[in-house]
Enzyme design. Structure first.
Site, PDB file in Angstrom:
ATOM      1  N   LYS A  23      -7.527   0.997  24.331  1.00 57.01           N
ATOM      2  CA  LYS A  23      -6.664   0.814  22.972  1.00 57.01           C
ATOM      3  C   LYS A  23      -5.358   0.004  23.565  1.00 57.01           C
ATOM      4  CE  LYS A  23      -7.180   1.741  18.595  1.00 57.01           C
ATOM      5  NZ  LYS A  23      -8.307   1.813  17.950  1.00 57.01           N
TER       6      LYS A  23
HETATM    7  P1  NAD Z   1      -5.021  -1.534   8.017  1.00 53.63           P
HETATM    8  O1  NAD Z   1      -3.712  -1.656   8.600  1.00 53.63           O
HETATM    9  O2  NAD Z   1      -6.232  -2.597   7.438  1.00 53.63           O
HETATM   10  O3  NAD Z   1      -4.763  -0.378   6.693  1.00 53.63           O
HETATM   11  C1  NAD Z   1      -3.854   0.562   6.732  1.00 53.63           C
HETATM   12  C2  NAD Z   1      -4.016   1.390   5.287  1.00 53.63           C
HETATM   13  O4  NAD Z   1      -3.244   2.270   5.307  1.00 53.63           O
HETATM   14  C3  NAD Z   1      -3.093   0.304   4.426  1.00 53.63           C
HETATM   15  O5  NAD Z   1      -3.539   0.282   3.235  1.00 53.63           O
HETATM   16  C4  NAD Z   1      -1.756   0.798   4.728  1.00 53.63           C
HETATM   17  O6  NAD Z   1      -0.830   0.530   3.419  1.00 53.63           O
HETATM   18  C5  NAD Z   1      -1.836   2.365   4.755  1.00 53.63           C
HETATM   19  N1  NAD Z   1      -1.277   3.173   5.199  1.00 53.63           N
HETATM   20  C6  NAD Z   1      -0.278   2.808   6.612  1.00 53.63           C
HETATM   21  N2  NAD Z   1       0.441   4.092   6.840  1.00 53.63           N
HETATM   22  C7  NAD Z   1      -0.069   5.101   5.952  1.00 53.63           C
HETATM   23  C8  NAD Z   1       0.686   6.144   5.613  1.00 53.63           C
HETATM   24  N3  NAD Z   1       1.551   6.971   6.476  1.00 53.63           N
HETATM   25  N4  NAD Z   1       0.151   6.791   4.588  1.00 53.63           N
HETATM   26  C9  NAD Z   1      -0.753   6.463   3.926  1.00 53.63           C
HETATM   27  N5  NAD Z   1      -1.047   5.453   3.883  1.00 53.63           N
HETATM   28  C10 NAD Z   1      -0.906   4.570   5.058  1.00 53.63           C
HETATM   29  O7  NAD Z   1      -5.665  -0.360   9.123  1.00 53.63           O
HETATM   30  P2  NAD Z   1      -7.298  -0.232   9.290  1.00 53.63           P
HETATM   31  O8  NAD Z   1      -8.016  -0.997  10.193  1.00 53.63           O
HETATM   32  O9  NAD Z   1      -7.947  -0.103   7.910  1.00 53.63           O
HETATM   33  O10 NAD Z   1      -7.093   1.494  10.069  1.00 53.63           O
HETATM   34  C11 NAD Z   1      -6.980   2.563   9.046  1.00 53.63           C
HETATM   35  C12 NAD Z   1      -7.389   3.738  10.204  1.00 53.63           C
HETATM   36  O11 NAD Z   1      -8.801   3.468  10.531  1.00 53.63           O
HETATM   37  C13 NAD Z   1      -6.544   3.814  11.483  1.00 53.63           C
HETATM   38  O12 NAD Z   1      -6.420   5.188  11.783  1.00 53.63           O
HETATM   39  C14 NAD Z   1      -7.656   3.092  12.576  1.00 53.63           C
HETATM   40  O13 NAD Z   1      -7.233   3.692  13.801  1.00 53.63           O
HETATM   41  C15 NAD Z   1      -8.950   3.589  11.824  1.00 53.63           C
HETATM   42  N6  NAD Z   1      -9.900   2.675  12.379  1.00 53.63           N
HETATM   43  C16 NAD Z   1      -9.852   1.505  12.222  1.00 53.63           C
HETATM   44  C17 NAD Z   1     -10.887   0.596  12.381  1.00 53.63           C
HETATM   45  C18 NAD Z   1     -11.226  -0.662  12.321  1.00 53.63           C
HETATM   46  O14 NAD Z   1     -12.249  -1.351  12.508  1.00 53.63           O
HETATM   47  N7  NAD Z   1     -10.101  -1.434  11.488  1.00 53.63           N
HETATM   48  C19 NAD Z   1     -11.882   1.124  13.379  1.00 53.63           C
HETATM   49  C20 NAD Z   1     -12.064   2.578  13.600  1.00 53.63           C
HETATM   50  C21 NAD Z   1     -11.010   3.290  12.993  1.00 53.63           C
END
Ligand code: NAD
Length: 426
Positions: free
Chosen positions: A116
């Site tokens: 990561k």
């Molecule tokens: P992103 O940045 O595209 O979206 C995150 C969303 O969460 C946004 O709408 C943001 O406004 C909101 N957000 C941020 N902090 C917040 C809080 N404290 N409370 C409520 N909402 C909040 O991110 P993403 O890529 O969608 O990732 C989201 C989660 O999924 C993370 O935990 C990430 O580690 C996990 N994840 C992502 C992927 C991927 O392929 N992008 C894969 C596996 C896991």
């Protein structure tokens, strides 16, 4: 039990690291894991911390920025994991996330160890040019430790396809030739995989549908609540609707919107494109992020930050299924409460493994220079995630434990077997 008294002194100690390690410890203890391997799995194999100058658009201001890249385990193949841009990123968080990536890859059977990365900045405060400069400089700092055979980054919170394109370009410029396989989650025009954008959300919903089957319910008509309307949350919501579910609430960092009759996601999508945040969306009631978690629903999908479901609110959740799109959204105490209440928890290392699965497909396509159509990507993704879900369920049933423990048992035993086969060098 390995040396835990020293945990507090470790450079990567943090609440999220403690959660990741406690989850590993429970499994290691139960399966009587070799103490040497156990200690090694509790620590990153390699951890890089970099600091570098960053020039703002005014060209006068230069600040110092911290960046991280952690490779948890090099035994299984190259390492793989996203890059997060957020103000609270630190070595402890990145280490925990890298560890979870190892288990995720092992559950799905991908030939990767976990990694990561992160940069401690608020991406929302940066202009596009600033975001590009910071990305290129960060990649220059870690260029020697990444690569298609070494360590392959991907998107995470605060980073997207465009950031991946800049990473690919910076790495390629430094090598002197184009290297698409250095990063996944790229735009399809640059060797990205069709279906990658929605892959994590698709995996979440594939797992939720499997969980419904186990519980004798149907996803069709089920009420779904999603915290975080980003890459994962928005795709999960859209795919849930394709399955006939009713998405009643979604949120972003500023708060959420709730419509018990179901949200019109096309209208939500348009609103976010024009207004950036969900706030003010007509035809729905405003809710806070904390209120959103407690709404009545069949499926709750946290898809934002970590440690959202804690001992303070776990008792109040009204969902039947908790599908963890986010990494580490549930604390250990909350996990125990949900287990006792009979909430079916699909753990993060299984529920959100769809992203890394299609990242693996993307890497394979880049190396072979042979690109698949979207139908093939989605069909293979669904097959892999469904199999991982069923193997986890089987293990959980066999040991009479919940899904999280079942998932850890599958993942840790696969890693332990591979490590034993490789032996100790020299
Ligand atoms: P992103 O940045 O595209 O979206 C995150 C969303 O969460 C946004 O709408 C943001 O406004 C909101 N957000 C941020 N902090 C917040 C809080 N404290 N409370 C409520 N909402 C909040 O991110 P993403 O890529 O969608 O990732 C989201 C989660 O999924 C993370 O935990 C990430 O580690 C996990 N994840 C992502 C992927 C991927 O392929 N992008 C894969 C596996 C896991």
């Amino acid at each position: 039990m390995p040396v835990s008294a020293l945990d507090a002194e470790l450079e990567w100690n943090s609440p999220m690291y403690q959660l990741a390690v406690a989850q590993l410890d429970r499994t290691a203890e139960r399966m009587r894991l070799d103490a040497n391997l156990w200690t090694r799995l509790r620590s990153p194999q390699r951890a890089y911390v970099v600091s570098f100058p960053f020039r703002r658009d005014d060209y006068q201001t230069v600040g110092t920025v911290f960046g991280y890249r952690v490779q948890h385990l090099l035994t299984m193949g190259p390492t793989k994991g996203g890059i997060r841009y957020a103000l609270d990123v630190d070595l402890g968080e990145v280490t925990a996330l890298a560890m979870w990536m190892t288990w995720k890859c092992a559950i799905v059977g991908l030939p990767f160890g976990g990694a990561k990365g992160g940069v401690r900045i608020d991406p929302g405060s940066l202009s596009r040019r600033e975001l590009q400069r910071i990305t290129r400089r960060y990649v220059s700092e870690i260029v020697d430790v990444i690569g298609p055979e070494r360590d392959i980054p991907a998107p995470d919170m605060g980073t997207d396809e465009q950031v991946m394109a800049w990473i690919m370009d910076t790495y390629s410029q430094q090598k002197g030739y184009t290297v698409p396989g250095v990063v996944t989650g790229k735009p399809p025009e640059l060797g990205g995989s069709l279906g990658r954008r929605e892959a994590t959300g698709r995996g979440v919903i594939t797992c939720a549908a499997e969980a419904c089957r186990v519980l004798g319910m149907s996803l069709e008509g089920a009420r779904v609540v999603v915290q975080g309307y980003g890459q994962v949350g928005s795709a999960a919501a859209a795919i849930a609707v394709q399955h006939g579910a009713r998405v009643v609430a979604v949120s972003d960092v500023e708060g959420g919107i709730y419509a018990p009759q179901g949200l019109d996601l096309a209208a939500v999508h348009r609103w976010v494109r024009e207004n950036r945040f969900l706030r003010g969306f007509p035809g729905a009631d405003p809710v806070t992020n904390q209120e959103l978690l407690l709404l009545p629903c069949e499926v709750l999908i946290p898809a934002a930050a970590g440690t959202q479901i804690t001992a303070h609110n776990a008792d109040l959740l009204q969902c039947r299924i908790l599908a963890e799109g986010a990494n580490g959204p549930t604390t250990l105490e909350a996990d125990a409460i949900l287990g006792a209440r009979g909430v079916f928890v699909i753990p993060d290392i299984l529920a959100n493994a769809g992203g890394v699965t299609v990242s693996y497909f993307e890497w394979v396509q880049d190396l072979q220079e042979d690109f698949w159509d979207e139908e093939k990507v989605n069909e293979r993704l669904t097959r892999k995630i469904t199999r991982a879900f069923r193997e986890t369920l089987e293990r959980a049933k066999k040991h009479k434990v919940h899904m999280r423990r079942g998932a850890y048992a599958v993942a840790v035993s696969r890693v332990a077997e591979a490590t034993a086969l490789r032996g100790v060098y020299p």
